[in-house]
Design an enzyme around this catalytic site. Structure first.
Site, mmCIF file in Angstrom:
data_model
loop_
_atom_site.group_PDB
_atom_site.id
_atom_site.type_symbol
_atom_site.label_atom_id
_atom_site.label_comp_id
_atom_site.label_asym_id
_atom_site.label_seq_id
_atom_site.Cartn_x
_atom_site.Cartn_y
_atom_site.Cartn_z
ATOM 1 C CB CYS A 132 -27.179 0.248 -14.542
ATOM 2 S SG CYS A 132 -27.937 -1.131 -15.398
ATOM 3 N N GLY B 125 5.799 -1.514 -5.527
ATOM 4 C CA GLY B 125 5.497 -0.201 -6.089
ATOM 5 C C GLY B 125 6.165 0.141 -7.405
ATOM 6 C CD GLU C 182 5.860 -6.430 1.254
ATOM 7 O OE1 GLU C 182 5.745 -7.063 2.306
ATOM 8 O OE2 GLU C 182 5.413 -5.266 1.120
ATOM 9 N N GLY D 135 4.064 -6.434 -6.860
ATOM 10 C CA GLY D 135 2.772 -7.008 -7.219
ATOM 11 C C GLY D 135 2.490 -6.732 -8.688
HETATM 12 N N1 LLP Z 1 3.437 -4.110 -0.390
HETATM 13 C C1 LLP Z 1 2.532 -3.370 0.238
HETATM 14 C C2 LLP Z 1 2.620 -3.210 1.684
HETATM 15 C C3 LLP Z 1 1.497 -2.760 -0.478
HETATM 16 O O1 LLP Z 1 0.610 -2.016 0.158
HETATM 17 C C4 LLP Z 1 1.420 -2.940 -1.886
HETATM 18 C C5 LLP Z 1 0.335 -2.348 -2.674
HETATM 19 C C6 LLP Z 1 2.386 -3.751 -2.501
HETATM 20 C C7 LLP Z 1 3.400 -4.306 -1.728
HETATM 21 C C8 LLP Z 1 2.386 -4.039 -3.979
HETATM 22 O O2 LLP Z 1 2.549 -2.878 -4.712
HETATM 23 P P1 LLP Z 1 2.755 -2.945 -6.316
HETATM 24 O O3 LLP Z 1 4.116 -3.540 -6.571
HETATM 25 O O4 LLP Z 1 1.675 -3.785 -6.856
HETATM 26 O O5 LLP Z 1 2.646 -1.527 -6.740
HETATM 27 N N2 LLP Z 1 -5.391 -0.944 -6.488
HETATM 28 C C9 LLP Z 1 -4.316 -0.064 -6.913
HETATM 29 C C10 LLP Z 1 -2.977 -0.474 -6.323
HETATM 30 C C11 LLP Z 1 -2.983 -0.518 -4.810
HETATM 31 C C12 LLP Z 1 -1.668 -0.947 -4.263
HETATM 32 C C13 LLP Z 1 -1.753 -1.141 -2.794
HETATM 33 N N3 LLP Z 1 -0.598 -1.657 -2.176
HETATM 34 C C14 LLP Z 1 -4.265 -0.050 -8.436
HETATM 35 O O6 LLP Z 1 -5.073 -0.714 -9.079
HETATM 36 O O7 LLP Z 1 -3.456 0.664 -9.024
#
Ligand code: LLP
Length: 434
Positions: free
Chosen positions: A364, A251, A293, A295
């Protein structure tokens, strides 16, 4: 001069935008557009920021499990594995990708609020390190599947710590309304722990929380760690079971716009480990093994998307549309969340951005935009433009709407380019049609 957001982007002697030392116009010419470009060194640098800060501030007692939902493919799994990091996977597809890449499956955490029996079976069969259980029905199904397979998978429980990080001042009271995990306030989480430790075919090794995404402030993470350790202490006191692992999710916010000001990734572990240590000494707990975690914060800054401009449409007094050869099919984040990006003309990246345009996709659908009011140099038909910080949740959320073919993904490493994912062809589009 345009704000290029990260150090891996540059402008070469010809005035062209570079990523990881590679000329973006040459990449566009060689691989075609739209094109996702991922800089391997930037991915590695971001992963290291996390695992080195665990080393520095927490004696190395933790594992970075890169959240593959942000961006994954075989090559990405290989890069993450070669850094010694783990993976957070959420579906059969992501697990399968990891298996096929030869990823060390004991470093994989398997997530999801509605895992199928087939997926649970597959995860156990391939020896995933831990399964993050979301609800009681999953716990019971998993226990039965594991018993049948003669296995004892390690599990964590996904807990809703009651923290809403997406408000101006994050809220720490009240139960957040979320489909994920067990609530703390209602006693649901405590009951789930009780049931888990009475199961013979699963072993509870941790609790997990994830408080949201694209969070700039570190204090909600500190608060979440504190709440989770209070819960670990309560479980130890009342059930006599000391949970050894704490998964703090992902996050961490990244810089999409030049005006964004996220905290350095290193600062996260520094502050959170201080809270963990303090809470552990307060409760007389052993310091847990920590999982993170990340991402977006690993993948986003490593990626850009290159497009070719088609039409330029000026509507006097209203706006200028620049249509590109991609759009919501390769980047659905504007139509979904009105997310904003920076864009530059790849051939004149060092020049000032004198116009404000709406970059429109080719689908479209009137909402198919990459963004509105985007500063950019003057561009016209045939020009290549780069949209920055698209490495996370772009390729992974791409679609075949309008039967548009998905772009290729190219990895660059110190100016050398190689294909990571081939561009889809018309045959791919009908591959599953009967
Ligand atoms: N761990 C869990 C349990 C999660 O649900 C998520 C993201 C992450 C780690 C990774 O989070 P990050 O570090 O990437 O923020 N599609 C959306 C983002 C959805 C994130 C969902 N869960 C976007 O494009 O902003």
């Amino acid at each position: 001069m345009a704000e290029l957001l990260t150090e891996n982007l540059g402008v070469n002697a010809e005035g062209h935008l570079t990523i990881g030392g590679a000329d973006t116009l040459s990449l566009a010419a060689e691989y075609g557009t739209p094109l996702y470009v991922m800089d391997e060194q930037e991915i590695r640098k971001n992963l290291r920021r996390f695992h080195e800060s665990i080393d520095k501030h927490y004696g190395g007692r933790g594992l970075v499990c890169y959240a593959g939902k942000a961006f994954t493919c075989l090559e990405m799994c290989r890069i993450v594995a070669s850094e010694g990091d783990g993976l957070d996977a959420v579906s059969m597809g992501e697990l399968y990708t990891a298996v096929k890449a030869g990823f060390p499956m004991e470093k994989v955490g398997f997530h999801g609020n509605n895992k199928t029996d087939e997926e649970l079976h597959y995860a156990i069969e391939h020896g995933v390190g831990h399964i993050i259980v979301d609800n009681l029905s999953e716990l019971r199904r998993l226990e039965a599947i594991a018993a049948e397979m003669g296995a004892v998978p390690h599990i964590m429980l996904r807990i809703k710590p009651g923290i809403d990080a997406h408000t101006h001042q994050f809220i720490m009271t009240g139960q957040i309304d979320s489909k994920f995990g067990f609530a703390l306030e209602t006693g649901e989480a405590f009951e789930a722990v009780k049931e888990s430790i009475s199961c013979e075919n699963v072993k509870l090794v941790g609790v997990h929380c994830h408080i949201g995404s694209q969070i700039f402030d570190i204090s909600p993470f500190e608060a979440a760690a504190g709440v989770m350790l209070d819960f670990i202490a309560k479980v130890r006191d009342e059930l006599g079971y000391e949970i050894p692992g704490l998964n703090l999710g992902g996050g961490f916010g990244i810089k999409y716009l030049s005006t964004d000001d996220p905290k350095p990734l290193e600062a996260y572990m520094e502050r959170v480990s201080a809270v963990v240590k303090e809470k552990c000494s307060e409760h007389g707990l052993a310091q847990p093994y920590i999982y993170l975690e990340p991402g977006r914060s690993v993948a986003a800054s490593a990626g850009i998307t290159l497009y070719t401009v088609g039409a330029r449409k000026e509507i006097p007094g209203i706006r200028t549309y620049i249509s590109v050869d991609g759009g919501m099919t390769d980047n659905p984040r504007y139509i979904l969340y009105q997310s904003e990006y920076e864009a530059v003309a790849a051939a004149r990246a060092g020049e000032e951005r004198t116009e404000k345009v709406t970059i429109a996709g080719r689908c479209c659908e009137s909402g198919d935009l990459i963004g509105e009011n985007m500063p950019i140099q003057h561009v016209d038909s045939g020009d290549i433009i780069a949209v920055l910080a698209t490495g996370a949740y772009n390729y992974s959320m791409s679609s075949n709407y309008n039967r548009v073919m998905k772009p290729a993904v190219v990895f660059v490493n110190n100016a050398e380019a190689r294909l990571g994912v081939r561009r889809e062809t018309p045959e791919d589009i009908i591959r599953n049609d009967v």
